[in-house]
Design a protein around this motif. Structure first.
Motif, PDB file in Angstrom:
ATOM      1  N   UNK A  12     -72.193  11.667 -27.966  1.00  0.00           N
ATOM      2  CA  UNK A  12     -71.387  12.071 -29.330  1.00  0.00           C
ATOM      3  C   UNK A  12     -71.033  13.207 -29.084  1.00  0.00           C
ATOM      4  N   UNK A  13     -71.693  14.062 -28.836  1.00  0.00           N
ATOM      5  CA  UNK A  13     -71.118  15.848 -28.751  1.00  0.00           C
ATOM      6  C   UNK A  13     -69.866  15.782 -27.861  1.00  0.00           C
ATOM      7  N   UNK A  14     -70.206  14.874 -26.728  1.00  0.00           N
ATOM      8  CA  UNK A  14     -69.399  15.190 -25.635  1.00  0.00           C
ATOM      9  C   UNK A  14     -68.210  14.225 -25.448  1.00  0.00           C
ATOM     10  N   UNK A  15     -67.936  13.754 -26.983  1.00  0.00           N
ATOM     11  CA  UNK A  15     -66.574  13.204 -26.958  1.00  0.00           C
ATOM     12  C   UNK A  15     -66.640  11.407 -26.787  1.00  0.00           C
ATOM     13  N   UNK A  16     -68.020  10.910 -27.169  1.00  0.00           N
ATOM     14  CA  UNK A  16     -68.160   9.365 -26.695  1.00  0.00           C
ATOM     15  C   UNK A  16     -67.176   8.845 -27.796  1.00  0.00           C
ATOM     16  N   UNK A  17     -67.075   9.348 -29.148  1.00  0.00           N
ATOM     17  CA  UNK A  17     -66.297   8.480 -30.179  1.00  0.00           C
ATOM     18  C   UNK A  17     -64.899   8.313 -29.549  1.00  0.00           C
ATOM     19  N   UNK A  18     -64.251   9.613 -29.295  1.00  0.00           N
ATOM     20  CA  UNK A  18     -62.919   9.520 -28.555  1.00  0.00           C
ATOM     21  C   UNK A  18     -62.779   8.665 -27.635  1.00  0.00           C
ATOM     22  N   UNK A  19     -63.669   8.655 -26.524  1.00  0.00           N
ATOM     23  CA  UNK A  19     -63.754   7.449 -25.656  1.00  0.00           C
ATOM     24  C   UNK A  19     -63.685   6.306 -26.173  1.00  0.00           C
ATOM     25  N   UNK A  20     -64.510   5.808 -27.069  1.00  0.00           N
ATOM     26  CA  UNK A  20     -64.611   4.546 -27.612  1.00  0.00           C
ATOM     27  C   UNK A  20     -63.211   4.095 -28.198  1.00  0.00           C
ATOM     28  N   UNK A  21     -62.471   5.222 -28.956  1.00  0.00           N
ATOM     29  CA  UNK A  21     -61.107   4.921 -29.719  1.00  0.00           C
ATOM     30  C   UNK A  21     -60.035   4.556 -28.138  1.00  0.00           C
ATOM     31  N   UNK A  22     -60.198   5.392 -27.133  1.00  0.00           N
ATOM     32  CA  UNK A  22     -59.265   5.260 -26.104  1.00  0.00           C
ATOM     33  C   UNK A  22     -59.570   3.796 -25.664  1.00  0.00           C
ATOM     34  N   UNK A  33     -59.039  -8.578 -24.517  1.00  0.00           N
ATOM     35  CA  UNK A  33     -59.939  -8.598 -25.633  1.00  0.00           C
ATOM     36  C   UNK A  33     -60.657  -9.676 -25.350  1.00  0.00           C
ATOM     37  N   UNK A  34     -60.334 -10.808 -24.563  1.00  0.00           N
ATOM     38  CA  UNK A  34     -61.004 -12.010 -24.126  1.00  0.00           C
ATOM     39  C   UNK A  34     -61.725 -11.806 -22.927  1.00  0.00           C
ATOM     40  N   UNK A  35     -61.540 -10.513 -22.177  1.00  0.00           N
ATOM     41  CA  UNK A  35     -62.230 -10.489 -21.040  1.00  0.00           C
ATOM     42  C   UNK A  35     -63.416  -9.189 -21.153  1.00  0.00           C
ATOM     43  N   UNK A  36     -63.296  -8.640 -22.260  1.00  0.00           N
ATOM     44  CA  UNK A  36     -64.038  -7.383 -22.247  1.00  0.00           C
ATOM     45  C   UNK A  36     -64.933  -7.368 -23.621  1.00  0.00           C
ATOM     46  N   UNK A  37     -66.236  -7.269 -23.306  1.00  0.00           N
ATOM     47  CA  UNK A  37     -67.065  -7.129 -24.711  1.00  0.00           C
ATOM     48  C   UNK A  37     -67.313  -5.752 -24.669  1.00  0.00           C
ATOM     49  N   UNK A  38     -67.252  -5.087 -25.923  1.00  0.00           N
ATOM     50  CA  UNK A  38     -67.374  -3.698 -26.085  1.00  0.00           C
ATOM     51  C   UNK A  38     -68.431  -3.621 -27.073  1.00  0.00           C
TER      52      UNK A  38
END
Ligand code: FES
Length: 82
Positions: A12-22, A33-38
């Motif tokens: 989280x401190x290294x930017x995981x939230x930003x990576x999740x947004x990206x 969306x139908x090929x990747x489960x996040x």
């Protein structure tokens, strides 16, 4: 394909939230969306690596940042789905 983004405090401190947004943006932009489960994950045990860490279909991928995100996405996600 299942992509789990580490939600541990180190990532989280290294930017995981930003990576999740990206990831969300890139998945939508490529209509995957139908090929990747996040999903989120607890600590993947790779906190020493720089950047955020992910697990893709069981394989740990380390060091993802907003700077290298698109290179990562193109090689580890787009190419892997072909
Ligand atoms: S917090 Fe992400 S690998 Fe430990």
């Amino acid at each position: 394909m299942k992509i789990e983004v580490c939600m541990g405090s180190s990532c989280h401190a290294k930017g995981a939230s930003r990576v999740l947004d990206l990831l969300r943006e890139a998945i939508a932009a490529n209509k995957l969306e139908d090929k990747i489960e996040l999903a989120g994950s607890i600590c993947l045990g790779a906190c020493k690596e720089s950047g955020a860490n992910l697990r893709i279909d069981g394989e740990i991928v380390t060091g993802i940042t907003k700077e290298n995100f698109y290179e990562f996405f193109n090689t580890k996600v787009i190419d892997a789905l072909k």
